[in-house]
Every structure is written in structure tokens, then in C-alpha cells.
Enzyme design. Structure first.
Site, PDB file in Angstrom:
ATOM      1  N   ASP A  39      53.794  25.059  63.995  1.00 48.75           N
ATOM      2  CA  ASP A  39      53.179  25.269  62.958  1.00 48.75           C
ATOM      3  C   ASP A  39      51.472  25.385  63.592  1.00 48.75           C
ATOM      4  OD1 ASP A  39      50.883  25.602  60.519  1.00 48.75           O
ATOM      5  OD2 ASP A  39      52.482  24.025  59.500  1.00 48.75           O
ATOM      6  N   ARG A  60      54.691  46.625  48.597  1.00 53.12           N
ATOM      7  CA  ARG A  60      56.023  45.470  48.911  1.00 53.12           C
ATOM      8  C   ARG A  60      55.868  45.917  49.812  1.00 53.12           C
ATOM      9  NH1 ARG A  60      61.101  45.527  48.193  1.00 53.12           N
ATOM     10  NH2 ARG A  60      61.371  45.813  46.324  1.00 53.12           N
ATOM     11  N   LYS A  93      44.386  27.273  54.480  1.00 53.16           N
ATOM     12  CA  LYS A  93      43.726  26.194  54.578  1.00 53.16           C
ATOM     13  C   LYS A  93      42.135  26.960  55.927  1.00 53.16           C
ATOM     14  CE  LYS A  93      46.670  24.071  52.586  1.00 53.16           C
ATOM     15  NZ  LYS A  93      47.676  24.194  53.049  1.00 53.16           N
ATOM     16  N   TYR A 146      53.855  18.378  57.271  1.00 49.18           N
ATOM     17  CA  TYR A 146      53.632  19.049  56.553  1.00 49.18           C
ATOM     18  C   TYR A 146      54.838  18.830  55.080  1.00 49.18           C
ATOM     19  CZ  TYR A 146      52.452  21.234  52.306  1.00 49.18           C
ATOM     20  OH  TYR A 146      52.522  21.478  50.477  1.00 49.18           O
TER      21      TYR A 146
HETATM   22  N1  PLP Z   1      51.901  24.370  57.094  1.00 45.74           N
HETATM   23  C1  PLP Z   1      50.563  22.483  57.585  1.00 45.74           C
HETATM   24  C2  PLP Z   1      50.327  22.193  58.281  1.00 45.74           C
HETATM   25  C3  PLP Z   1      50.529  22.443  55.480  1.00 45.74           C
HETATM   26  O1  PLP Z   1      49.694  21.512  55.792  1.00 45.74           O
HETATM   27  C4  PLP Z   1      50.768  23.419  54.637  1.00 45.74           C
HETATM   28  C5  PLP Z   1      50.436  23.122  53.322  1.00 45.74           C
HETATM   29  O2  PLP Z   1      49.572  22.220  52.773  1.00 45.74           O
HETATM   30  C6  PLP Z   1      51.918  24.130  55.154  1.00 45.74           C
HETATM   31  C7  PLP Z   1      52.546  24.712  56.044  1.00 45.74           C
HETATM   32  C8  PLP Z   1      52.547  25.217  53.458  1.00 45.74           C
HETATM   33  O3  PLP Z   1      51.414  26.263  53.165  1.00 45.74           O
HETATM   34  P1  PLP Z   1      51.627  26.826  51.841  1.00 45.74           P
HETATM   35  O4  PLP Z   1      50.713  25.327  51.302  1.00 45.74           O
HETATM   36  O5  PLP Z   1      50.209  27.735  52.091  1.00 45.74           O
HETATM   37  O6  PLP Z   1      52.660  26.577  51.452  1.00 45.74           O
END
Ligand code: PLP
Length: 376
Positions: free
Chosen positions: A171, A47, A196, A99
Site C-alpha cells: 500500500d 462501466r 489522499k 489502516y
Molecule cells: N490505505 C490507506 C493507507 C489508507 O489510509 C486508506 C484510507 O484512509 C485506505 C487504504 C482506504 O482508502 P479509501 O478511504 O479511499 O477507501
């Protein structure tokens, strides 16, 4: 090594010292032998550290021009670790398009914990300045944003945040480091859902936080092992493999998305197309300045409203109806009912006639045919 693709392929993937294997070994181990009590050969526990995870962290941090990169079990786990470096009573400003899961985390988990949050139109710098209070610690930005594809100047927002003594968090999930490197534009922290484009094949969930701050990286590293939302070694391997083709995949995603956006823009059933690559997009000039290309995500509203949007989503066959994005296969979804359902009733709620496309790397003729049939 200076080129993006060369670094994506080689950093962290140097041939193995023992066997010469050209890919980093997947260290499926939970612990490490110790040569004496408290004298581990590598680390005391997986971990805390894992060589496959370290290879991923070295590669992706490098691609973001970051000194430090910390990998997590999901994008939200990375966001969670980052927000835990704040204290109850602190204030976060979030763009009014983001998101849904980020909004849910901030309001429903960290709201109870004591963070306060204001959402604001990030394209209005006066409104952003006005949203600050003495307790504001973070300005949180998605550009391009999910799902409206808004684009804002990272450079300008970094200045606003820094003037107020706050951090700018970007992000970078939609753009990826191939298209945009926020730290070089003034951001303090970059976060990713590596689920993604980084993974790129819709087969892994992961997250990443990158920064040049030694102090913040130390805190994040501590959270990584003290809380434990770490990615497994096989997931790290899949992400390393995804990074090696990120550049070529992004070029194809962008090329296909450009054609899909142009097709939709001229379609009589479509009300409005949201794609930063269109000259009519309000953020087009900023995107052209701060991004290498305009990305693979396209959103659009339908003149026929919510029912028409739902029908399109349920009719395509090459575009699969599913949440998530960034994989080689094209996906279609209805944000108001799917990825962004948690924003219902808030300033982040997307229009119910909005369809979001993650344009994959299939043959463009098949994608256009599929949309043509679904839009009849
Ligand atoms: N940030 C964005 C722009 C996202 O589209 C997403 C998920 O769709 C996340 C963060 C969260 O990521 P995760 O689904 O890997 O937890």
C-alpha cells in the site's frame, strides 16, 4: 519523457486530437453509440471503459513503473477487487500496523468469505517467515504504515514472500510514487487510496491497483467491470489534475513535515515522535534507501496520555480535526478513536495517546504556531 513531473503532466494528457484541448476531456457518458449490433465505436458501456478513466490509469500506472493500472471508486474498492482474486481458504499476512479499514475488510468481510489472516511485526523477518503457511498467498505491507509510520524494507519482504510463493502487496498511499516505487523494489502489486496525496485536495474518493502481471491485471480488469466499483469520469479528471502537481506538493509536504517533526521532537509535552525522517526513527536508514524523502505524515504521543492527545486534537485551528490525509490542508486526528477505531482490541490498536498529523502545504510558521498554542 523520463522525468517524474514531465510524465505526471503529459502522460494521458496529450492534446485532444479534435480540439487540441490540453486537458483530457471529461467523458460524461454511460454508453457509446454502436455502428452495428455489437460494434461499438469505443466500448459497449462506460462501466467497462471510459476515456477519462483510461487517461488516469495510463498516467498513474506509468508513474508506478507498472505495465497495468486499474482505477476503482475508493481505495477499499481496489483492495476488495484484489482480495477477490484469492480463494476461500487462502491466507493473508498483514503488518501489525495498517489502516483500520484494511483490517476491517480482511477480518469482517473476507473473514466470513473464508480468508484467514495473521498480523505480524514486519520489521522482524523471522516472525514474518514464521507466519507463513502452505496456504499463504499474500504478504500485505504498508510502508510507511498508518498510523505508526513504521518503515520496512520492500526488497527484503519481497524476497521472503517470493521464497514462499506468495505475492508482496504494498500500500503506497503514504509515500506516493513520487517518493517510492515498490514494483521497482520487488513488490508484485501496489495499491493506493488515491483519495489522499494523488487527489491532493480532499475533494475526491478513489483507489488504484498497479501491477506488472498480465494475468493479475486481467483478473482485476474483469473484477472492475463485473463488480462495478468504478470511479466516475469527473473523479478521474480530478485525480489526473492532482497527479500533475503531485511532485511539487510532495516536496512541500515533506519539507513542512520535517520541520513539524523537529519541533515536536524538542517539545516537553511530547513523549515520542514517529517520523521516518528523524535519525532516531528505527526505520530511518531503510527509508533513506528506498524513499526519495520521508513523507508528510507525522504521529506523536503525549506525556499527558489520552486526555492530552484529545485536547490537542480539539484545540488546533489551522490543523483541522478530521479523518483522511494527503490534502493541501493540514489535518489532525486521534487514530484510536477515529481512523483506527475498528482495530480496538486487536494487535493493530494504536496507543490512545497517539495523535496523527497530515502536514499540509501551508506556511510552516502558521503550522508551528498552531501546534505551539495547542500544546500549552
Ligand atoms: N490505505 C490507506 C493507507 C489508507 O489510509 C486508506 C484510507 O484512509 C485506505 C487504504 C482506504 O482508502 P479509501 O478511504 O479511499 O477507501
Amino acid at each position: 519523457m523520463s522525468g517524474f513531473n514531465t510524465r505526471a503532466i503529459h502522460v494521458g494528457s496529450e492534446p485532444d486530437g479534435v480540439t487540441g484541448a490540453v486537458n483530457p476531456p471529461v467523458y460524461l457518458t454511460s454508453t457509446y453509440a454502436q455502428d452495428g449490433v455489437g460494434v461499438p465505436r469505443f466500448s459497449d458501456y462506460a462501466r467497462v471503459d471510459n476515456p477519462t478513466r483510461a487517461a488516469l490509469e495510463a498516467c498513474l500506472a506509468g508513474l508506478e513503473d507498472a505495465r497495468h493500472g486499474i482505477a476503482f471508486a475508493s481505495g477499499l474498492a481496489g483492495e476488495d477487487a484484489l482480495l477477490r482474486t484469492l480463494a476461500p481458504g487462502d491466507h493473508v499476512i498483514l503488518g501489525n500496523d495498517a489502516y483500520g479499514g484494511t483490517y476491517r475488510l480482511l477480518t469482517r468481510i473476507f473473514g466470513d468469505w473464508g480468508l484467514t489472516i495473521t498480523t505480524v511485526d514486519l520489521s522482524d523477518l523471522d516472525a514474518v517467515r514464521a507466519a507463513f503457511s502452505t496456504s499463504t498467498k499474500v504478504l500485505w505491507v504498508e510502508t510507511p504504515s498508518n498510523p505508526m509510520l513504521n518503515v520496512v524494507s520492500i526488497h527484503d519482504l519481497a524476497k521472503v514472500a517470493h521464497d514462499q510463493g506468495a505475492l508482496l502487496v504494498v500500500d503506497n498511499t503514504f509515500a506516493t510514487p513520487y517518493l517510492q516505487r515498490p514494483l521497482t523494489l520487488g513488490a508484485d502489486v501496489v495499491i493506493h487510496s488515491t483519495t489522499k496525496y494523488v487527489g491532493g485536495h480532499s475533494d475526491v474518493i478513489g483507489g488504484f491497483v498497479a501491477t506488472n502481471s498480465d494475468e493479475l491485471a486481467g483478473k482485476l480488469k474483469f473484477h472492475q467491470y463485473a463488480i462495478g466499483a468504478v470511479p466516475g469520469p469527473l473523479d478521474c479528471y480530478l485525480l489526473i489534475r492532482g497527479l500533475k502537481t503531485l511532485g511539487v506538493r510532495m516536496e512541500r509536504h515533506c519539507a513542512n513535515a520535517r520541520e513539524v517533526a523537529a519541533f515536536l521532537d524538542g517539545h516537553e509535552a511530547v513523549e515520542r515522535v514517529y517520523y521516518p525522517g528523524l535519525a532516531s526513527h528505527p526505520g530511518h536508514d531503510v527509508a533513506a534507501r528506498q524513499m526519495r524523502d520521508f513523507g508528510g505524515m507525522v504521529s506523536f504521543t503525549l506525556k499527558g496520555g489520552a486526555a492530552a492527545a484529545r485536547k490537542v486534537c480539539e484545540t488546533t485551528t489551522v490543523f483541522t480535526l478530521a479523518e483522511s490525509l494527503g490534502g493541501v490542508e493540514s489535518l489532525i486526528e486521534l487514530p484510536s478513536a477515529m481512523t483506527h477505531a475498528s482495530t480496538a482490541g486487536s494487535t493493530l490498536e494504536p496507543p490512545d495517546s497517539l495523535v496523527r498529523l497530515s502536514v499540509g502545504i501551508e506556511d510552516i510558521e502558521d503550522l508551528i504556531d498552531d501546534l505551539t498554542n495547542a500544546l500549552i
